[in-house]
Design an enzyme around this catalytic site. Structure first.
Site, short mmCIF file in Angstrom:
data_model
loop_
_atom_site.label_atom_id
_atom_site.label_comp_id
_atom_site.label_asym_id
_atom_site.label_seq_id
_atom_site.Cartn_x
_atom_site.Cartn_y
_atom_site.Cartn_z
N SER A 66 14.33 15.77 -69.72
CA SER A 66 13.86 16.97 -69.40
C SER A 66 13.58 18.07 -70.40
O SER A 66 12.93 18.92 -69.92
CB SER A 66 15.11 17.51 -68.43
OG SER A 66 16.32 17.70 -69.00
N ASP A 113 23.80 26.57 -69.05
CA ASP A 113 23.00 25.66 -69.67
C ASP A 113 22.43 26.14 -71.16
O ASP A 113 21.84 27.18 -71.34
CB ASP A 113 21.59 25.58 -68.88
CG ASP A 113 20.51 24.62 -69.38
OD1 ASP A 113 20.81 24.21 -70.31
OD2 ASP A 113 19.53 24.39 -68.44
N HIS A 139 18.49 23.22 -72.44
CA HIS A 139 17.10 23.58 -72.05
C HIS A 139 16.96 24.89 -72.68
O HIS A 139 17.84 25.68 -73.16
CB HIS A 139 16.79 23.64 -70.64
CG HIS A 139 17.15 22.20 -70.01
ND1 HIS A 139 18.34 21.83 -69.27
CD2 HIS A 139 16.46 20.80 -69.99
CE1 HIS A 139 18.45 20.54 -69.05
NE2 HIS A 139 17.17 20.01 -69.31
#
Length: 454
Positions: free
Chosen positions: A183, A426, A429
């Site tokens: 990702s 998170d 990312h």
């Protein structure tokens, strides 16, 4: 003054006592400057490339605490299995090799530098780019600060131009680009689409409805880009089909058919992987279970993620070198570390900084450093093997730049808060727009260098 100079001075001191008052200060200084580096080595900050020369691939504690449990019985097997990652064709990466491994331009090292203020950024917003996924849309979900957007990367000794969408599209006219990875690789591709949106939006011609495998076309430029979902790079499947939190089966010496047979015609391929290797996994070689990471099965050898990481990259690069029709340039985008502080990802860890670290303020932890070293070692091997077919493997070194950007993750700003629902922050990312946009500054410069050497 070196040790021979010091001895010589001391000899003169004994025979020429009348000069003692003149020589004594120099002797004292020589001793002082000899002892300080020994007892206080941290006073000499090292670049990441210099750290690499301190040792070759050696056993390190598996310090990824995201899933780590204290298991004293696995310590012996860990040391034994790490040795299995070495082979006859492994080489230690000296500091100069780490920097000239990408030898397209020796005049300027793009990847050694620091972040400097840039009040002109950002170059797109969450309102102008449609490919930003919800969990990266920090502005939409209320991130209050914008200082993290106002930086650019300044290499040592030169300037890295800000991404020019027109120049990029002309450079890749008639070509194709593939991202292979997880990702974070998709995060990179979405950043590129957003930066190019200043000129033109692509057409989605994907054959699937999921976000994991996409294909985009820029028809005015006869250019296309694709993302191939391959978080482990090698063949992998779930032990429980509907549960991604249970161990995966990794076949570390087998090709991943989801991407290896599809990149033959691409001009450029960016390969990357990292964070998935900290998940519970079962390791197979030659169709035989040889060990595992974070598994509870009896009589299965506990091993480290270093073992699987080395094997996976070795197999991936061998796969590319074995493709009969592939003539493209392969870029290894190196590991981008996460930035969890005050806890691990599922125990309250967060990333709340609002400005970058300074260049000597942050160093790679042992776990991330070992991943980085493994990548460079396998890239070196791939380059040597690729020379026989004139295949090009290049270094795309994002590690040092992103190590300093703990301020650029979504944290809690990838969703709206919900009563009685706990979300993990998170810190893996990157916000869009955000620090990851510099990867496309790097990419454009690397492609320009490739074209200049044709």
């Amino acid at each position: 003054m070196n040790f021979q100079d010091l001895d010589h001075s001391l000899g003169k001191l004994q025979t020429r006592k009348k000069n003692a008052t003149k020589i004594a200060p120099f002797v004292a200084l020589a001793i002082l400057f000899t002892l300080i580096p020994i007892y206080y080595p941290s006073m000499h900050p090292k670049k990441l490339s210099q750290v690499l020369s301190s040792s070759s691939l050696v056993p390190l504690p598996d310090s990824n605490s995201q899933h780590q449990s204290n298991n004293s019985s696995s310590s012996t097997s860990t040391t034994q299995q790490i040795n299995m990652t070495k082979s006859d064709d492994h080489v230690s990466v000296a500091p100069q090799e780490a920097r000239i491994i990408n030898s397209t331009d020796e005049k300027c090292d793009l990847f050694s530098g620091e972040w400097v203020e840039n009040q002109e950024a950002p170059y797109y917003t969450n309102m102008t780019c449609f490919t930003i996924q919800e969990h990266q849309n920090c502005m939409k979900y209320g991130r209050p600060d914008t200082d993290f957007l106002k930086w650019k990367w300044k290499p040592d000794g030169c300037e890295l131009p800000i991404f020019d969408a027109h120049q990029f599209l002309e450079l890749v006219r008639g070509k194709s680009l593939a991202f292979v990875g997880d990702s974070v690789a998709r995060n990179h591709m979405q950043s590129l689409i957003c930066l190019l949106s200043k000129v033109v939006y692509p057409i989605d011609v994907s054959n699937s409805t999921d976000q994991e495998n996409r294909r985009w076309e820029y028809r005015d430029y006869n250019f296309n880009m694709s993302i191939f979902w391959a978080p482990y790079l090698v063949k992998a499947n779930k032990t429980e089909p509907n549960n991604i939190y249970q161990p995966f089966n990794l076949y570390l010496d087998e090709l991943d058919e989801s991407w290896n047979s599809k990149i033959q015609d691409f001009d450029y391929v960016i390969i990357s992987s990292g964070h998935w290797f900290s998940r519970p996994t079962m390791f197979y070689l030659n169709h035989t279970l040889v060990g595992c990471l974070f598994c509870s099965q009896p009589n299965v050898t506990q091993m480290t993620s270093f073992f699987s990481y080395q094997k996976a990259f070795h197999t991936a690069f061998q796969t590319i070198n074995s493709l009969k029709n592939y003539k493209g340039v392969t870029f290894l985008r190196t590991f981008a570390p996460s930035h969890f502080e005050d806890g691990v990802w599922d125990k309250g860890g967060d990333c709340v900084r609002t400005t970058p670290f300074k260049r000597n303020e942050k160093v790679l932890d042992d776990y991330s450093l070992e991943f980085y070293k493994i990548q460079l070692q396998e890239l070196t091997i791939a380059q040597k093997q690729g020379k026989m077919r004139n295949l090009k493997f290049r270094l795309f070194d994002a590690t040092q730049a992103m190590l300093l950007r703990a301020d650029g993750h979504p944290s809690k700003y990838g969703h709206w808060p919900k009563p009685n629902v706990t979300f993990s922050n998170d810190c893996v990312h990157w916000c869009l727009p955000g620090p990851i946009d510099v990867w496309n500054d790097f990419l454009l410069e690397l492609l320009k260098r490739e074209e200049s050497h044709r």
